[in-house]
Design a protein around this motif. Structure first.
Motif, mmCIF file in Angstrom:
data_model
loop_
_atom_site.group_PDB
_atom_site.id
_atom_site.type_symbol
_atom_site.label_atom_id
_atom_site.label_comp_id
_atom_site.label_asym_id
_atom_site.label_seq_id
_atom_site.Cartn_x
_atom_site.Cartn_y
_atom_site.Cartn_z
ATOM 1 N N LEU A 5 0.778 -1.287 0.017
ATOM 2 C CA LEU A 5 0.150 -0.038 0.000
ATOM 3 C C LEU A 5 0.851 1.293 -0.012
ATOM 4 O O LEU A 5 0.561 2.251 -0.624
ATOM 5 N N LEU B 244 -4.529 4.664 -5.016
ATOM 6 C CA LEU B 244 -5.919 5.225 -4.380
ATOM 7 C C LEU B 244 -5.939 6.245 -3.089
ATOM 8 O O LEU B 244 -6.574 6.961 -2.872
ATOM 9 N N ILE B 245 -4.920 5.632 -2.365
ATOM 10 C CA ILE B 245 -4.835 6.294 -0.987
ATOM 11 C C ILE B 245 -4.008 7.579 -1.151
ATOM 12 O O ILE B 245 -4.346 8.642 -0.787
ATOM 13 N N SER C 269 -3.275 9.209 -3.684
ATOM 14 C CA SER C 269 -3.487 10.459 -4.903
ATOM 15 C C SER C 269 -4.558 11.527 -4.041
ATOM 16 O O SER C 269 -4.078 12.709 -4.024
ATOM 17 N N PRO C 270 -5.604 11.222 -3.391
ATOM 18 C CA PRO C 270 -6.341 12.115 -2.680
ATOM 19 C C PRO C 270 -5.542 12.912 -1.515
ATOM 20 O O PRO C 270 -5.613 14.001 -1.241
ATOM 21 N N TRP C 271 -4.760 12.102 -0.584
ATOM 22 C CA TRP C 271 -3.954 12.249 0.246
ATOM 23 C C TRP C 271 -2.888 13.344 0.219
ATOM 24 O O TRP C 271 -2.708 14.334 0.683
ATOM 25 N N GLN D 115 -4.532 16.699 -1.255
ATOM 26 C CA GLN D 115 -5.032 17.545 0.065
ATOM 27 C C GLN D 115 -3.802 18.156 0.817
ATOM 28 O O GLN D 115 -3.935 19.225 1.384
#
Lengths: 44, 446
Positions: free
Chosen positions: B24, B154-155, B157-159, B162
């Motif tokens: 991950l 997936l984790i 990219s938005p993290w 932000q």
């Protein structure tokens, strides 16, 4: 759970739960963000 | 360094989260594009320049997996995960220094070179151990880990997005984001380092093959077999076909329905790309687990045969129905993920568990090749078709038929796979009776 700790191997269920939560929570966050984005295909 | 042996009663269900904590993390590589626009504006880079750390990282992934595999087998999964943690995290820390001092070469060196070594060693680190803990369900076990590599993006990219929004997109904001990434991933990956164990019956690799049944082949011996190269072709063709869709997903769905009564908007195309990522991830765990039930050769028949059928449907009737196009693309992407996740178990079936991690590392060169081949075919052909005055779905028709051809080549290669000739087997260190006793030991531990 066995009451006699000396008769068997230690109970590792707590450790197993902790380990899966450790990796599961970030993964769930990623999947949630992905679902949010994927719904744009049907609403965008 | 000797591999960490599980104490009595150690649960094998602690090994998948250990593997996931590494996969991950290193899966973040696929979210590098989040850093590209801020780096370009903060350091005055071109698009090609800002892609360099990622590209070098993927090259280093392939090289370190191919050449570091034997070391991983020799020193065990904890050593490999420690190396992956140190390299991946220090890659970010070096990048933070590079961004803070506006020295871009440090970012290329840190993220691309040092971090890339962490990607390769981390990718193969849990494979062999998972297969040894789950001899009854190797497809499911490696599917969980390799799904994690897809989940990492997936984790991240938005993290990461932000974080850049909070810290700012100037060089100091990027530096702070890199620093937080490096430290956070170090802590997250530490779980894998601390939890990973090899089964108690695991023999030191230097003494000969592990204590599990079936033929055992060394990594050096495996690359001399036709089976290895057949699987190399299978993986390369399957990945090329998947990347062919993945690479151009957003423009492809837009072009396919541009001349219809229901054109696809930019945000809907982004949603399509996200849905493909979900199919890719689901395929990794779903199809790989299915391979435990129907067999490795059969599942690759499905990936390659049904995959070709799906490409044919898109080419012939994809622009007539949006649901049909989406469904076919999702199936192709699920096969793409499944192909990645099932290959370690296929290798285990053919070459045994002895050096399966090292063999897997060498096979990943097929991934690097496909990473170049897939986008090249689709982009080059789409450009030529556009120059020829074509538009809409006809931009991609030829690419689709080429992909069908490649999948057919992969299908034939899979059909050619036979059990490995015994002359390649490594002599077994123990009698059959001894082996049976050791297998029973493992089952008792589980």
């Amino acid at each position: 759970m066995s009451s006699d700790s000396s008769s068997g191997p230690p109970d590792r269920r707590g450790l197993i739960a902790f380990a899966w939560v450790w990796v599961g929570v970030p993964l769930a966050y990623g999947v949630y963000e992905l679902v949010q984005k994927a719904t744009q295909l049907f609403t965008g | 360094m000797s591999p960490p042996v599980a104490p009595p009663g150690w649960s094998r269900w602690l090994v998948p989260p250990a593997a996931l904590s590494v996969h991950l993390s290193i899966g973040q590589a696929y979210a590098w594009s989040v850093f590209k626009p801020p780096l370009e504006s903060a350091l005055g880079l071109s698009g090609t320049q800002s892609a360099l750390p990622f590209q070098l990282g993927i090259v280093m992934l392939g090289l370190s997996a191919a050449f570091g595999g034997t070391l991983v087998e020799r020193n065990g999964p904890r050593w490999a995960m420690t190396v992956a943690l140190i390299c991946f995290s220090s890659g970010f820390l070096l990048s933070a220094l590079g961004a803070a001092t506006e020295q871009y070469w440090l970012i290329v060196l840190g993220y691309g070179f040092v971090g890339g070594i962490g990607l390769g060693i981390g990718y193969i680190s849990p494979v062999s151990t998972l297969i040894k803990w789950f001899p009854d369900r190797p497809g499911m076990a490696t599917g969980i880990a390799i799904m994690g590599f897809g989940g990492g993006a997936l984790i991240a990219s938005p993290w990461s997005a932000q974080m850049l929004e909070s810290f700012g997109s100037d060089s100091s904001g990027i530096a702070l984001a890199f620093l937080v990434h490096g430290l956070s991933y170090a802590v997250f990956m530490l779980l894998g380092v601390l939890l990973v164990r090899v089964p108690r019956t695991e023999k030191p690799v230097g003494d000969g093959p592990g204590a599990f049944d079936g033929p055992q082949v060394s990594a050096r011996g495996a690359v001399r077999t036709p089976q290895f190269w057949c699987l190399w072709v299978v993986l390369c063709m399957n990945v090329t076909a998947g990347i062919g869709i993945l690479e151009k997903a957003a423009p492809m769905i837009t072009d396919f329905f541009a001349n219809t009564s229901t054109p696809v908007s930019v945000s809907a195309a982004a949603g399509f790309v996200a849905l493909l990522s979900a199919a890719n991830m689901a395929g990794r765990i779903g199809w790989s687990s299915t391979s435990d039930l129907i067999g490795r050769k059969n599942i690759y028949r499905v990936y390659l045969g049904v995959g070709a059928l799906m490409y044919g449907l898109i080419a012939l009737a994809g622009d007539s129905s949006k649901p049909l196009f989406i469904l076919c693309a999702l199936v192709i992407l699920s096969f793409y993920g499944g192909g990645f996740a099932t290959i370690p178990a296929y290798l285990k079936d053919l070459f045994g568990t002895y050096q399966v991690g090292a063999i897997h590392g060498r096979l990943l060169t097929a991934w690097s090749t496909a990473g170049v081949l897939g986008p090249l075919i689709v982009n080059w052909i789409a450009d030529r078709q556009e120059e020829a005055g074509k538009d809409g779905s006809s931009l991609y028709t030829l690419s689709m038929f080429i992909m069908i051809g490649l999948l057919a080549v992969g299908f034939v290669a899979n059909e050619l796979v036979r059990p490995v000739d015994p002359r390649h087997h490594v002599p077994a260190p123990a009698s059959n009776e001894q082996k049976e006793k050791e297998v029973a030991d493992v089952q008792r531990q589980q």
